[in-house]
Design an enzyme around this catalytic site. Structure first.
Site, short mmCIF file in Angstrom:
data_model
loop_
_atom_site.label_atom_id
_atom_site.label_comp_id
_atom_site.label_asym_id
_atom_site.label_seq_id
_atom_site.Cartn_x
_atom_site.Cartn_y
_atom_site.Cartn_z
N PRO A 2 -58.56 -78.25 32.07
CA PRO A 2 -59.15 -78.39 30.67
C PRO A 2 -58.74 -79.64 30.00
CG PRO A 2 -58.20 -76.09 31.02
CD PRO A 2 -57.88 -76.92 32.05
N GLU A 3 -59.47 -80.03 29.22
CA GLU A 3 -59.23 -81.47 28.56
C GLU A 3 -58.84 -80.89 27.06
OE1 GLU A 3 -61.23 -85.10 29.58
OE2 GLU A 3 -61.91 -84.19 31.64
N LYS A 52 -52.97 -81.75 25.55
CA LYS A 52 -53.40 -80.59 26.21
C LYS A 52 -52.36 -79.57 26.06
CE LYS A 52 -55.50 -83.21 30.04
NZ LYS A 52 -55.74 -83.48 31.35
N ARG A 254 -56.00 -88.99 41.43
CA ARG A 254 -57.19 -88.40 41.27
C ARG A 254 -58.44 -89.27 41.21
NH1 ARG A 254 -56.32 -84.89 36.79
NH2 ARG A 254 -58.41 -84.20 37.05
#
Length: 264
Positions: A2-3, A52, A254
């Site tokens: 989740p951002e 976050k 990533r």
């Protein structure tokens, strides 16, 4: 993962449903039993987020710190709640609603000093009114790391994940492999302003919205079921703007996505 907009949305939701009232906190999984006992029955004074990280501030100085990580989720429901299903790390029960937390990377009780330690490791959060974008700019402008890597570094910018990273760079025609030292101040200012606006939309609507209307439905590259993004998870598809094939590669462990024509 989740951002940042997700955590800010959760903070607002929890403040609305549990704030300023006593909350019963348990740990059906028992991995958070001691922490739950420390705050259960206390008044939740406020819930807030930085990047976050989510913080629940209770009377008495106890603060529940949550980082969802890759798999953490909160599920909300009106009372009465059903019996816990699965590995529920923390259950909160208010006057009208309850919520279950599953799978977080971090769920702990800390004090204000420890919160300061967490925040000290983070860069400015675009969703916080006290954010200072110049702190991020100083780090970016002095670094030879790629801008794609810098935007994902929580010590540079807090709350930005892979979707916002890839989409922001596309919207501003910046190659993700460009070194931070080659991003000029005007480019950064424009990206920061856009990022704040995009993440505020994310908080309000509960989802990431990045594609301008003229590039969405009806565009040659639109296919039902595909991500509503410009480049994120659209490798191999045609760019919504120019038609070039969207590319992907691994950047600092990533996957990054970009259009080699629009982002030079």
């Amino acid at each position: 993962m989740p951002e940042g907009h997700t955590l800010h949305r959760l903070a607002r939701l929890h403040q609305s449903r549990f704030g300023r009232k006593p909350v019963i906190v348990t740990s059906p999984q028992q991995r958070f039993a001691e922490g739950a006992d420390a705050v259960s029955g206390r008044v939740l004074r406020r819930a807030d987020a930085w990047g976050k990280h989510l913080f629940h501030h209770y009377d008495g100085g106890h603060i529940v710190h949550v980082h969802l990580g890759l798999y953490g989720t909160f599920t909300e429901a009106p009372l009465p709640l059903d019996e816990p299903v699965g590995q529920v790390r923390m259950r909160m029960i208010g006057t009208e609603y309850g919520t279950d937390l599953r799978g977080p990377t971090v769920c702990e009780v800390i004090d204000a000093g420890a919160v300061d330690d967490v925040v000290a490791r983070l860069g400015p959060d675009p969703l916080r009114p006290d954010a200072d974008p110049q702190l991020a700019w100083k780090r970016i402008s002095k670094s030879r790391r790629t801008i794609g890597g810098l935007l994902m570094d929580q010590a540079v910018l807090a709350g930005v994940g892979n979707v916002y990273r890839s989409e922001l760079l596309f919207r501003h025609h910046v190659d993700p492999y460009r070194p931070g030292t080659r991003v000029d101040a005007d480019e950064f200012d424009a990206m920061w302003t856009d990022l704040v606006a995009l993440m505020k939309v994310g908080v309000r609507r509960g989802k990431i919205v990045v594609v301008r209307p003229e590039h969405d439905r009806g565009a040659p590259s639109y296919r039902p079921g595909r991500p509503r993004t410009y480049v994120y998870r659209r490798a191999g598809d045609a760019c919504r703007v120019c038609g070039t094939t969207v590319r992907t590669a691994e950047l600092e462990a990533r996957n990054v996505f970009w259009c080699p024509t629009c982002q030079t």
